[in-house]
Design an enzyme around this catalytic site. Sequence first.
Site, PDB file in Angstrom:
ATOM      1  N   GLY A 181       1.012  -1.203  -0.185  1.00  0.00           N
ATOM      2  CA  GLY A 181      -0.067   0.168  -0.012  1.00  0.00           C
ATOM      3  C   GLY A 181       0.843   1.282  -0.007  1.00  0.00           C
ATOM      4  O   GLY A 181       2.069   1.135   0.134  1.00  0.00           O
TER       5      GLY A 181
ATOM      6  N   MET B 182       2.048   5.282   1.815  1.00  0.00           N
ATOM      7  CA  MET B 182       2.679   5.261   3.040  1.00  0.00           C
ATOM      8  C   MET B 182       1.358   5.737   3.921  1.00  0.00           C
ATOM      9  O   MET B 182       0.210   6.097   3.426  1.00  0.00           O
ATOM     10  CB  MET B 182       3.558   6.771   3.040  1.00  0.00           C
ATOM     11  CG  MET B 182       4.850   6.322   2.402  1.00  0.00           C
ATOM     12  SD  MET B 182       5.675   7.977   2.467  1.00  0.00           S
ATOM     13  CE  MET B 182       6.006   8.261   4.271  1.00  0.00           C
TER      14      MET B 182
ATOM     15  N   LYS C  54       1.180  -0.832   6.858  1.00  0.00           N
ATOM     16  CA  LYS C  54       1.754  -1.676   6.608  1.00  0.00           C
ATOM     17  C   LYS C  54       2.464  -2.394   7.750  1.00  0.00           C
ATOM     18  O   LYS C  54       2.642  -3.517   7.873  1.00  0.00           O
ATOM     19  CB  LYS C  54       2.509  -1.603   5.453  1.00  0.00           C
ATOM     20  CG  LYS C  54       1.793  -1.021   4.161  1.00  0.00           C
ATOM     21  CD  LYS C  54       2.755  -0.869   2.995  1.00  0.00           C
ATOM     22  CE  LYS C  54       3.721   0.274   3.159  1.00  0.00           C
ATOM     23  NZ  LYS C  54       3.367   1.417   3.529  1.00  0.00           N
TER      24      LYS C  54
ATOM     25  N   GLU D 218       9.642  -2.302   4.626  1.00  0.00           N
ATOM     26  CA  GLU D 218      10.112  -1.577   3.648  1.00  0.00           C
ATOM     27  C   GLU D 218      10.916  -2.102   2.581  1.00  0.00           C
ATOM     28  O   GLU D 218      11.842  -2.020   1.987  1.00  0.00           O
ATOM     29  CB  GLU D 218      11.159  -0.476   4.497  1.00  0.00           C
ATOM     30  CG  GLU D 218      10.531   0.286   5.401  1.00  0.00           C
ATOM     31  CD  GLU D 218       9.431   1.432   5.177  1.00  0.00           C
ATOM     32  OE1 GLU D 218       9.069   1.506   3.844  1.00  0.00           O
ATOM     33  OE2 GLU D 218       9.254   2.146   6.077  1.00  0.00           O
TER      34      GLU D 218
ATOM     35  N   CYS E   2      -6.079  10.293  -2.122  1.00  0.00           N
ATOM     36  CA  CYS E   2      -6.939   9.393  -2.804  1.00  0.00           C
ATOM     37  C   CYS E   2      -6.566   9.811  -4.125  1.00  0.00           C
ATOM     38  O   CYS E   2      -5.864  10.465  -4.566  1.00  0.00           O
ATOM     39  CB  CYS E   2      -8.448   9.964  -2.349  1.00  0.00           C
ATOM     40  SG  CYS E   2      -8.843  11.426  -2.975  1.00  0.00           S
TER      41      CYS E   2
HETATM   42  P1  ADP Z   1       2.873   2.175   6.810  1.00  0.00           P
HETATM   43  O1  ADP Z   1       4.064   1.199   7.520  1.00  0.00           O
HETATM   44  O2  ADP Z   1       2.107   1.572   6.072  1.00  0.00           O
HETATM   45  O3  ADP Z   1       3.484   3.704   6.248  1.00  0.00           O
HETATM   46  P2  ADP Z   1       2.326   2.401   9.584  1.00  0.00           P
HETATM   47  O4  ADP Z   1       1.884   1.174  10.056  1.00  0.00           O
HETATM   48  O5  ADP Z   1       3.660   2.851   9.968  1.00  0.00           O
HETATM   49  O6  ADP Z   1       2.163   2.648   8.077  1.00  0.00           O
HETATM   50  O7  ADP Z   1       1.422   3.681  10.306  1.00  0.00           O
HETATM   51  C1  ADP Z   1      -0.019   3.725  10.349  1.00  0.00           C
HETATM   52  C2  ADP Z   1      -0.735   4.413  11.296  1.00  0.00           C
HETATM   53  O8  ADP Z   1      -0.344   5.803  10.701  1.00  0.00           O
HETATM   54  C3  ADP Z   1      -2.130   4.653  11.498  1.00  0.00           C
HETATM   55  O9  ADP Z   1      -2.438   3.717  12.170  1.00  0.00           O
HETATM   56  C4  ADP Z   1      -2.270   6.036  12.011  1.00  0.00           C
HETATM   57  O10 ADP Z   1      -2.122   6.037  13.377  1.00  0.00           O
HETATM   58  C5  ADP Z   1      -1.222   6.711  11.348  1.00  0.00           C
HETATM   59  N1  ADP Z   1      -1.414   7.853  10.347  1.00  0.00           N
HETATM   60  C6  ADP Z   1      -1.196   9.011  10.061  1.00  0.00           C
HETATM   61  N2  ADP Z   1      -1.678   9.423   9.024  1.00  0.00           N
HETATM   62  C7  ADP Z   1      -2.452   8.642   8.342  1.00  0.00           C
HETATM   63  C8  ADP Z   1      -3.241   8.628   7.523  1.00  0.00           C
HETATM   64  N3  ADP Z   1      -3.284   9.672   6.624  1.00  0.00           N
HETATM   65  N4  ADP Z   1      -4.068   7.505   6.899  1.00  0.00           N
HETATM   66  C9  ADP Z   1      -3.908   6.489   7.796  1.00  0.00           C
HETATM   67  N5  ADP Z   1      -3.387   6.307   8.921  1.00  0.00           N
HETATM   68  C10 ADP Z   1      -2.545   7.405   9.294  1.00  0.00           C
HETATM   69 MG    MG Z   2       6.051   1.168   7.222  1.00  0.00          MG
END
Ligand code: ADP
Ligand code: MG
Length: 196
Positions: free
Chosen positions: A19, A21, A25, A93, A190
Site C-alpha cells: 500500500g 505510506m 503496513k 520497507e 486518494c
Molecule cells: P505504513 O507502514 O503503511 O507507512 P504504519 O503502520 O507505519 O503505516 O502507520 C499507520 C498509522 O499511521 C495509522 O494507524 C495511524 O495512526 C497513522 N496515520 C497517520 N496519518 C495517516 C493517514 N493519512 N492515514 C492512515 N493512518 C495514518
Molecule cells: Mg511502514
Amino acid sequence: MTERMDHGPGAGRLEVVAGPMFAGKTEELVRRVHRAQVAGRGVVVVGHALDTRSGPGRVASHSGLEVASSTVGSAAEIPALVEPGTRMVAVDEAQFFGTELVDVAVRLADGGLVVVVAGLSVTFDGRPFDPLPGLMAVAESVTKLTAVCAVCGRDAAYHVRLSGAVSAEGDALRPVAAHVGGTESYQARCRLHRAR
Ligand code: ADP
Ligand code: MG
C-alpha cells in the site's frame, strides 16, 4: 485468515502487505510477528539500512509500534539470518531491497518458511514500485491496504511528496514532482487528490 504454521517444506508461504505510506503496513507486519511469537515460532524481522526513519535495529510504525530487527544492506544478506527454529521471516520497507528480494523471498518460502513482506506498492508520483508488483504476483496472500486521504478522508491508495513551505494562512501543501531535498514531507492521498 487461517495461518498454517506447521513445519516442513510444504509449510512455506509468501504473504505480501502492500500500500501507500501511512496505510498501516508496518502495523500489520508487527501484528503478524507478534502472533507468531505468541505461538512460540522463531521469527526473524529484517529492516534495511536505508530506513533512516526507524533507525537500525528496529522497524517502527508511524503510530509508535515497533519490534526489534536485524538491519541489512541487501536482500542477499537475509538467508544468513535464518537459524534453526526460524519459522517466519518478516521484511519491512521492501522497496529498499529492489527486485533481488523477489528471488530471495521465493527461495525462503520454498524452503518452508512463512515470509511476510511489507512495502510501498506505489511511488510518490503514482507509479508501481518494484519489487512489490513482482512479490504480489508470486505470493499466496496479498493484503492491499489504503491510508486515509489527508484532504478528504476517503481511502488513499497513493501518497504524495509535498513542498516544505506552509503559507501563513495554513494553505494545504501542494504536491511537487521534483525532489526538493530535506524539507519535503508526505501525505496519503486518494485518486482525486493525488494530483492537486
Ligand atoms: P505504513 O507502514 O503503511 O507507512 P504504519 O503502520 O507505519 O503505516 O502507520 C499507520 C498509522 O499511521 C495509522 O494507524 C495511524 O495512526 C497513522 N496515520 C497517520 N496519518 C495517516 C493517514 N493519512 N492515514 C492512515 N493512518 C495514518
Ligand atoms: Mg511502514
